[in-house]
Write an enzyme that holds these catalytic residues in place. Structure first.
Site, mmCIF file in Angstrom:
data_model
loop_
_atom_site.group_PDB
_atom_site.id
_atom_site.type_symbol
_atom_site.label_atom_id
_atom_site.label_comp_id
_atom_site.label_asym_id
_atom_site.label_seq_id
_atom_site.Cartn_x
_atom_site.Cartn_y
_atom_site.Cartn_z
ATOM 1 N N ASP A 387 0.836 -1.195 0.000
ATOM 2 C CA ASP A 387 0.000 0.000 0.000
ATOM 3 C C ASP A 387 0.876 1.253 0.000
ATOM 4 O OD1 ASP A 387 -2.948 0.674 0.583
ATOM 5 O OD2 ASP A 387 -1.913 1.886 2.085
ATOM 6 N N GLU A 416 1.431 -0.408 -5.049
ATOM 7 C CA GLU A 416 0.191 0.368 -5.211
ATOM 8 C C GLU A 416 0.551 1.835 -5.068
ATOM 9 O OE1 GLU A 416 -3.736 2.165 -3.702
ATOM 10 O OE2 GLU A 416 -1.878 1.988 -2.575
HETATM 11 O O1 LIG Z 1 -4.016 6.125 -0.806
HETATM 12 P P1 LIG Z 1 -4.588 5.191 -1.828
HETATM 13 O O2 LIG Z 1 -5.686 5.812 -2.610
HETATM 14 O O3 LIG Z 1 -3.525 4.626 -2.692
HETATM 15 O O4 LIG Z 1 -5.290 3.973 -1.068
HETATM 16 C C1 LIG Z 1 -4.657 2.943 -0.334
HETATM 17 O O5 LIG Z 1 -4.169 3.376 0.893
HETATM 18 C C2 LIG Z 1 -5.137 3.942 1.796
HETATM 19 C C3 LIG Z 1 -4.442 4.168 3.112
HETATM 20 O O6 LIG Z 1 -3.961 2.941 3.568
HETATM 21 C C4 LIG Z 1 -6.357 3.049 1.994
HETATM 22 O O7 LIG Z 1 -7.352 3.847 2.570
HETATM 23 C C5 LIG Z 1 -8.321 3.198 3.375
HETATM 24 O O8 LIG Z 1 -7.757 3.027 4.674
HETATM 25 C C6 LIG Z 1 -7.481 4.235 5.392
HETATM 26 C C7 LIG Z 1 -6.880 3.836 6.718
HETATM 27 O O9 LIG Z 1 -7.784 3.070 7.414
HETATM 28 C C8 LIG Z 1 -8.770 5.023 5.527
HETATM 29 O O10 LIG Z 1 -8.522 6.219 6.237
HETATM 30 C C9 LIG Z 1 -9.297 5.339 4.133
HETATM 31 O O11 LIG Z 1 -10.511 6.083 4.244
HETATM 32 C C10 LIG Z 1 -9.554 4.052 3.400
HETATM 33 O O12 LIG Z 1 -9.960 4.341 2.084
HETATM 34 C C11 LIG Z 1 -6.854 2.537 0.663
HETATM 35 O O13 LIG Z 1 -7.887 1.622 0.832
HETATM 36 C C12 LIG Z 1 -5.681 1.882 -0.042
HETATM 37 O O14 LIG Z 1 -6.081 1.277 -1.222
#
Ligand SMILES: O=P(O)(O)O[C@H]1O[C@H](CO)[C@@H](O[C@H]2O[C@H](CO)[C@@H](O)[C@H](O)[C@H]2O)[C@H](O)[C@H]1O
Length: 669
Positions: A387, A416
């Protein structure tokens, strides 16, 4: 400038391919690949030269020499096969070949009837020297004796016809070249090749949330429930199952449904908010089960030839043991003692803290973070979807992935990082095996072709492997929101045929979920990221049959298992995109034609470069639609296509042209 210690190395070696940033990073290939090495090789004057590629496994001193062949314009090439994963070193070596120069020139002289007795004496010396090298290399024996005898004949002053016959004997040529004079050979720098498992090049990913898999309405799913889905996913033809984080979820600042930053008691929270009193990155959310349950899940997957990909998100909920248990110095405190939550602008992640890669205890932190991978590898995980790697320091990834790959060359990492191209490329160079791409947002014909050409051609392909996703839990594109079922069909066909690596956020994709949280948002309404979402996966209208068929085509057609052969072809309708891929041995050619318009029937003529594709211009050829089973007889480059998005989004055509080029090479490692 001081005089060099050895100035007689006259051959120049330039522009070796593959090489990534002058050898700073390894070039990547997969097991079973034929590695083609090219270089510019030349010298001063008119002497003949020879060149080889020398290659060895990094953990062995045993080098294999593969002779290079000239192409055009001083470009040379050699190819060797790599059957085992791991790291290899390779370099180009080249030298002036005095025997070959003499032999080449003698042939010309004989033809012009200008050969003189001294020419044979020169040859005799060169052959005697080769004989001497044969003695040094293999202690004498047949070759050395034969060469010595032939040198004596050329010195004998025999009558011209006999000298000519002996000097031009093909056997002499072959034997003398076997023992080249490499005293003044030039060696290039050693370059590194990273050979990954085939999965790095060809993979089909299915993502789902285990917590949504319980049969009982409203219940929290477990690994035991999730395990029951595995045969279905395998039957659909996928080979990687990707799970969002499976760890305890933080309670402080836990988010509620629809990204509500003020979650209520009873809300499940986001799985990416890792860490609570029950544990952190090496623990399992108790509601999902135990580590034994997880191991059984992994074992079941393996039996079905599915790899489990685990999400690694290096961040911590405020109640993660790293924060509460003595490692608060891994996070950046503000003057008031609080820690700023993480962000990926404009997204705000109020429920997590980012690590501080400038922490005083960075070494302790690096060691701990690497041990997270080690722990899950011990549990049988071989693929990690990482991530937001671009929000962590690059030196950390280079070290961490390098160390892991040294011990576990089979392990793969998907980056990612939806960020700027140079950063995405750097992550690939420092070790990530695959990368998410901007494919979800490329909808027009020109932009798809331009982007795909950018990421599937050398030198990018030497380090970057795209993984194409039409949707993810974070990405519900406008195209999918607006285009109904045909939009899902179109994006599936594109992802699965443009990308040797592709994936879907499975349950939502199968059921064509397309309701955004609000107008203009790419977030799903009632997103599974914040709540359990149980579904009837076999509801009427599911895309399961089509997805299964597309995967079956991918699994049986090697043309679709590589990206490098991707070529776009002209179609006179802007809404129709046409491209082909073929297998390395050219036995399999797939032509895909997709109507990019989810609303209207589109028709037009595609124009194929027959000669390039190996299709005889004067004969009809068969285009078999692998989706519908229909067979069309086509003739010539221009052929008519018509696609009604309500009936079919595209053709995946197998072009039968009876062509196979042998690619069996002698040299294998
Ligand atoms: O930042 P991206 O758009 O690349 O998304 C990735 O990372 C995010 C952070 O880890 C993640 O976001 C999800 O988890 C967060 C932490 O719990 C939360 O605050 C966000 O609302 C939630 O969307 C995302 O899923 C991941 O793909």
């Amino acid at each position: 400038m001081t005089i060099p210690t050895e100035g007689r190395r006259r051959v120049i070696i330039e522009s070796i391919a593959p090489q990534v940033d002058c050898g700073r990073f390894p070039a990547k290939r997969t097991a079973g690949d034929l590695v083609r090495v090219e270089a510019d090789v030349f010298t001063d004057g008119h002497d003949a030269i020879a060149a080889s590629v020398l290659v060895h496994r990094e953990d062995s001193d045993k080098w294999i020499e593969v002779p290079m062949e000239p192409l055009v314009n001083d470009r040379w090439f050699a190819a060797f096969g790599v059957t085992e994963i791991g790291r290899y070193g390779y370099k180009v070596q080249a030298w002036v070949d005095h025997f070959e120069t003499w032999h080449r020139d003698l042939l010309k002289r004989i033809k012009a009837d200008t050969d003189a007795p001294v020419d044979y004496l020169i040859g005799a010396d060169l052959i005697a020297a080769a004989a001497q090298r044969a003695v040094t290399i293999n202690g004498g024996g047949g070759d050395a004796a034969w060469l010595h005898a032939r040198a004596a004949v050329l010195r004998s002053g025999d009558e011209p016809k006999s000298l000519r016959n002996h000097a031009t004997d093909p056997m002499l040529h072959e034997l003398a070249l076997r023992y080249p004079d490499k005293r003044y050979a030039t060696d290039s720098n050693e370059l590194i090749l990273q050979v990954d498992p085939v999965r790095a090049r060809f993979s089909s990913w299915y993502e789902f949330f285990p917590r949504s898999t319980a049969q009982k309405p409203g219940a929290h799913g477990t690994f035991a429930d999730a395990e029951k889905l595995l045969p279905r996913i395998a039957q659909m033809g996928f080979n990687v199952v990707y799970l969002p984080p499976i760890h305890p979820i933080g309670r402080q600042f836990r988010k509620g449904p629809n990204n509500n930053p003020n979650g209520q008691p009873g809300d499940e929270g986001s799985p990416w908010a890792i860490g609570a009193a029950e544990g952190g990155h090496k623990s399992i959310l108790p509601k999902l089960g135990t580590i034994q349950d997880f191991r059984r899940f992994v074992e079941t997957a393996k039996k079905l030839s599915l790899d489990i990909a685990l999400d690694i998100a290096f961040q911590a909920a405020p109640d993660h043991p790293y924060v509460t248990g003595g490692h608060k110095n891994w996070f950046k405190e503000r003057p008031d003692g609080t820690i700023q939550y993480a962000e990926n602008p404009p997204k705000k992640y109020q429920d997590i803290y980012p690590f501080d890669f400038e922490s005083e205890d960075w070494q302790g932190m690096w060691t701990e973070l690497k041990s997270v991978f080690d722990y899950w590898i011990e549990q049988g995980v071989t693929i990690f979807r990482v991530d937001n790697p671009h929000t962590k320091a690059f030196p950390f990834w280079e070290w961490c992935i390098g160390e892991i790959k040294r011990e576990h060359p089979e392990v793969l990492f998907l980056s990612e990082a939806f960020t700027r191209p140079k950063i995405m490329y750097r992550l690939a160079k420092i070790g990530f095996s695959q990368s998410y791409t901007y494919f979800p947002w490329r909808n027009g014909k020109e932009e798809i072709a331009a982007y795909l050409n950018e990421i599937t051609k050398p030198p990018v392909t030497d380090f970057f492997r795209p993984n194409q996703w039409p949707n993810t839990p974070d990405i519900l594109t406008e195209f999918l929101q607006m285009g109904g079922r045909p939009a899902f069909v179109i994006r599936l066909l594109l992802a699965a045929t443009l990308g040797a690596n592709y994936g879907i956020y499975g349950p939502a994709f199968e059921l064509q979920e397309n309701k955004p949280f609000k107008h203009g948002s790419e977030e799903y309404l009632d997103s599974e990221k914040y709540q359990i979402r149980q579904r009837d996966l076999d509801a009427p209208g599911t895309l399961r049959p089509l997805i299964t068929q597309v995967n079956q085509i991918r699994n049986t057609h090697p043309a679709l298992q590589n990206d490098i052969s991707l070529r776009f072809h002209y179609c006179d309708n802007q809404q129709i995109i046409c491209y082909s891929k073929e297998s390395e041995d050219r036995s399999d050619l797939i032509l895909t034609v997709v109507n990019l318009d989810p609303h209207f029937t589109q028709a037009g003529f595609v124009n194929l470069p027959l000669e390039e594709l190996g299709i005889p211009a004067d004969r009809a050829y068969e285009a078999e639609d692998l989706l519908s089973g229909e067979r069309y007889m086509w003739r010539g480059p221009r052929n008519y296509v018509e696609l009604n998005p309500g009936l079919r989004g595209g053709h995946i055509l197998c072009i039968h042209r009876r062509l196979k080029v042998e690619t069996d090479f002698e040299y294998f490692l």
